[in-house]
Design a protein around this motif. Structure first.
Motif, PDB file in Angstrom:
ATOM      1  N   PRO A 148     -15.546  20.157  23.107  1.00 37.10           N
ATOM      2  CA  PRO A 148     -16.774  19.436  21.911  1.00 37.10           C
ATOM      3  C   PRO A 148     -16.604  20.534  20.535  1.00 37.10           C
ATOM      4  O   PRO A 148     -16.336  21.541  20.187  1.00 37.10           O
ATOM      5  CB  PRO A 148     -17.044  19.717  22.687  1.00 37.10           C
ATOM      6  CG  PRO A 148     -16.421  19.798  24.201  1.00 37.10           C
ATOM      7  CD  PRO A 148     -14.852  20.984  23.603  1.00 37.10           C
ATOM      8  N   ILE A 149     -17.461  19.612  20.304  1.00 34.79           N
ATOM      9  CA  ILE A 149     -17.662  20.054  18.279  1.00 34.79           C
ATOM     10  C   ILE A 149     -19.103  21.128  18.732  1.00 34.79           C
ATOM     11  O   ILE A 149     -19.971  20.395  19.393  1.00 34.79           O
ATOM     12  CB  ILE A 149     -17.948  18.709  17.512  1.00 34.79           C
ATOM     13  CG1 ILE A 149     -15.922  18.534  17.031  1.00 34.79           C
ATOM     14  CG2 ILE A 149     -18.559  19.459  16.360  1.00 34.79           C
ATOM     15  CD1 ILE A 149     -16.530  16.966  16.415  1.00 34.79           C
TER      16      ILE A 149
ATOM     17  N   GLY B 192     -13.649  25.133  17.581  1.00 31.53           N
ATOM     18  CA  GLY B 192     -12.521  23.578  17.279  1.00 31.53           C
ATOM     19  C   GLY B 192     -12.262  23.541  16.034  1.00 31.53           C
ATOM     20  O   GLY B 192     -10.800  23.084  15.529  1.00 31.53           O
ATOM     21  N   GLY B 193     -13.426  23.307  14.912  1.00 33.99           N
ATOM     22  CA  GLY B 193     -12.866  23.282  14.089  1.00 33.99           C
ATOM     23  C   GLY B 193     -12.460  24.161  13.371  1.00 33.99           C
ATOM     24  O   GLY B 193     -11.436  24.117  12.589  1.00 33.99           O
ATOM     25  N   SER B 194     -12.396  25.575  13.446  1.00 35.17           N
ATOM     26  CA  SER B 194     -11.372  26.182  12.845  1.00 35.17           C
ATOM     27  C   SER B 194     -10.282  25.984  13.435  1.00 35.17           C
ATOM     28  O   SER B 194      -9.543  26.868  12.148  1.00 35.17           O
ATOM     29  CB  SER B 194     -12.081  27.964  13.179  1.00 35.17           C
ATOM     30  OG  SER B 194     -13.793  27.562  12.785  1.00 35.17           O
ATOM     31  N   SER B 195     -10.261  25.952  14.791  1.00 36.32           N
ATOM     32  CA  SER B 195      -8.906  26.354  14.948  1.00 36.32           C
ATOM     33  C   SER B 195      -8.372  25.363  14.807  1.00 36.32           C
ATOM     34  O   SER B 195      -6.585  25.077  14.526  1.00 36.32           O
ATOM     35  CB  SER B 195      -8.691  25.923  16.350  1.00 36.32           C
ATOM     36  OG  SER B 195      -7.331  25.904  17.377  1.00 36.32           O
TER      37      SER B 195
ATOM     38  N   SER C 267     -23.444  25.481  22.194  1.00 33.91           N
ATOM     39  CA  SER C 267     -24.501  25.318  22.696  1.00 33.91           C
ATOM     40  C   SER C 267     -23.531  25.677  23.958  1.00 33.91           C
ATOM     41  O   SER C 267     -24.020  25.796  24.920  1.00 33.91           O
ATOM     42  CB  SER C 267     -24.566  24.344  22.559  1.00 33.91           C
ATOM     43  OG  SER C 267     -23.545  22.957  23.038  1.00 33.91           O
ATOM     44  N   SER C 268     -21.820  26.093  23.847  1.00 31.86           N
ATOM     45  CA  SER C 268     -21.636  26.468  25.361  1.00 31.86           C
ATOM     46  C   SER C 268     -21.166  27.725  26.072  1.00 31.86           C
ATOM     47  O   SER C 268     -22.089  28.840  25.692  1.00 31.86           O
ATOM     48  CB  SER C 268     -20.084  26.617  25.316  1.00 31.86           C
ATOM     49  OG  SER C 268     -19.356  24.270  25.157  1.00 31.86           O
ATOM     50  N   ILE C 269     -21.907  27.488  27.807  1.00 29.72           N
ATOM     51  CA  ILE C 269     -21.842  29.071  27.551  1.00 29.72           C
ATOM     52  C   ILE C 269     -21.034  29.205  28.828  1.00 29.72           C
ATOM     53  O   ILE C 269     -20.362  28.048  29.744  1.00 29.72           O
ATOM     54  CB  ILE C 269     -23.493  28.717  29.091  1.00 29.72           C
ATOM     55  CG1 ILE C 269     -23.851  30.393  29.277  1.00 29.72           C
ATOM     56  CG2 ILE C 269     -23.341  27.166  29.973  1.00 29.72           C
ATOM     57  CD1 ILE C 269     -25.751  30.241  30.020  1.00 29.72           C
ATOM     58  N   PHE C 270     -20.769  30.327  29.545  1.00 30.48           N
ATOM     59  CA  PHE C 270     -19.726  30.147  30.420  1.00 30.48           C
ATOM     60  C   PHE C 270     -19.378  31.193  31.660  1.00 30.48           C
ATOM     61  O   PHE C 270     -20.597  32.544  31.006  1.00 30.48           O
ATOM     62  CB  PHE C 270     -18.126  30.872  29.383  1.00 30.48           C
ATOM     63  CG  PHE C 270     -17.592  32.366  29.040  1.00 30.48           C
ATOM     64  CD1 PHE C 270     -17.732  33.251  29.167  1.00 30.48           C
ATOM     65  CD2 PHE C 270     -18.815  32.059  27.235  1.00 30.48           C
ATOM     66  CE1 PHE C 270     -17.529  34.457  28.457  1.00 30.48           C
ATOM     67  CE2 PHE C 270     -18.704  33.112  26.986  1.00 30.48           C
ATOM     68  CZ  PHE C 270     -18.281  34.218  27.505  1.00 30.48           C
TER      69      PHE C 270
ATOM     70  N   PHE D 201     -24.323  18.422  24.013  1.00 29.73           N
ATOM     71  CA  PHE D 201     -24.512  18.895  22.975  1.00 29.73           C
ATOM     72  C   PHE D 201     -24.936  19.486  21.674  1.00 29.73           C
ATOM     73  O   PHE D 201     -24.063  20.640  22.221  1.00 29.73           O
ATOM     74  CB  PHE D 201     -26.538  18.722  22.977  1.00 29.73           C
ATOM     75  CG  PHE D 201     -27.501  19.664  23.429  1.00 29.73           C
ATOM     76  CD1 PHE D 201     -27.314  20.694  23.482  1.00 29.73           C
ATOM     77  CD2 PHE D 201     -28.035  19.489  24.813  1.00 29.73           C
ATOM     78  CE1 PHE D 201     -27.969  21.782  23.868  1.00 29.73           C
ATOM     79  CE2 PHE D 201     -28.033  20.981  25.237  1.00 29.73           C
ATOM     80  CZ  PHE D 201     -28.188  21.005  24.717  1.00 29.73           C
ATOM     81  N   PRO D 202     -24.344  19.150  20.485  1.00 28.02           N
ATOM     82  CA  PRO D 202     -23.875  20.542  19.508  1.00 28.02           C
ATOM     83  C   PRO D 202     -24.874  21.122  19.388  1.00 28.02           C
ATOM     84  O   PRO D 202     -26.280  20.764  19.239  1.00 28.02           O
ATOM     85  CB  PRO D 202     -23.391  19.630  18.496  1.00 28.02           C
ATOM     86  CG  PRO D 202     -24.120  18.534  18.650  1.00 28.02           C
ATOM     87  CD  PRO D 202     -23.970  18.497  19.523  1.00 28.02           C
TER      88      PRO D 202
END
Length: 288
Positions: A93-94, A100-103, A253-256, A174-175
């Protein structure tokens, strides 16, 4: 060789400490990166002329697409108009704090270097990568773990760590803009004492999962949770499970959550599914 297919992995920040705001507007940070096995797929193909990007799964304006910018950059730096078609199948996800974009940018730099047999040294790629984004160099390193400092573009590579971590990553649907969170952080500053990243790295080397989770830290987390109550909800839910540690990755926005093994992550995923609305769950591990 005319065509390459490459995996473009995501990352998690197991530790992120904001040290200070610099005169250039960026922030001096200390962060511990982990490369995970959630990946986009990038297909590079030689083309008659120009850099062309075909993106599947997301809609990003071309000039903002880091993979496109990476293709243009390498062409400009070597003084040759390379022809490359870049096809990106998005799974990361963006705006999720997963890089993701940097990768994608790093994968394009590495891939074009290989596709055209340019022989560009990794040190030179690091210099170019730093101009594209703070996380790009971590992905260029192709290491599982690294300590990032400066803006995150300077690296101390953590080699020979055999520990494999298992996570449940929750993308809320959501981003979040990184710049927004840093501005909010500047308004309140550090509100929580940082853990010791050196002890965290030592625990990582020893495979002490419980201690690793206890040493998670993110200076930006209080700001993210304050502005996005849904993430506070998911933090509470993850903490109510057998998670050894719970953290916002980067600026969100991710949580883990961190778990003992895949079986436990899968069990927790099933347990939390009933609370899910537009969220996306990912069962991931250190990318080996």
């Amino acid at each position: 060789m005319r065509r390459l297919e490459l995996k473009s992995p995501a990352k998690l920040n197991l530790y992120l400490k904001i040290i200070k705001k610099r005169r250039d507007g960026y922030h001096e940070i200390l962060t511990l990166f982990e490369r995970i096995n959630l990946c986009d797929l990038i297909i590079l193909e030689k083309h008659t002329r120009g850099i062309k990007v075909f993106l599947e799964g997301e809609d990003i304006p071309l000039k903002e697409n880091l993979a496109y910018r990476a293709g243009l950059l390498i062409s400009k730096k070597i003084g040759k108009k390379l022809g490359v078609k870049i096809r990106i199948l998005k799974h990361i996800p963006i705006g999720a704090g997963l890089g993701g974009g940097s990768s994608n940018a790093a994968t394009v730099l590495l891939g074009i270097n290989h596709l055209y047999e340019l022989g560009i040294d990794k040190g030179v790629l690091y210099e170019w990568g730093a101009s594209l984004g703070s996380d790009v160099n971590f992905f260029l390193s192709e290491e599982k773990f690294a300590l990032g400092y400066g803006r995150g573009e300077k690296l101390s590579l953590l080699k020979n760590i055999e520990t494999r971590l298992w996570h449940l990553v929750i993308y809320p649907g959501f981003p979040i803009l990184t710049s927004q969170i840093y501005r909010a952080f500047d308004g309140i500053g550090l509100t929580k004492k940082a853990t010791n990243v050196r002890i965290l790295i030592d625990s990582l080397r020893k495979g002490n999962i419980g201690k690793i989770g206890n040493l998670f830290f993110n200076s930006l987390e209080p700001v993210v949770l304050k502005n996005y109550p849904l993430l506070s909800f998911w933090r509470e839910k993850l903490n109510s499970t057998s998670a050894k540690g719970v953290l916002i990755s980067g600026s969100g926005s991710s949580i883990f959550g961190l778990y003992e093994n895949r079986k436990e992550v899968e069990r927790v995923r099933r347990e939390l599914e009933r609370f899910k609305k537009r969220e996306v769950f990912f069962v991931v591990s250190t990318d080996c």
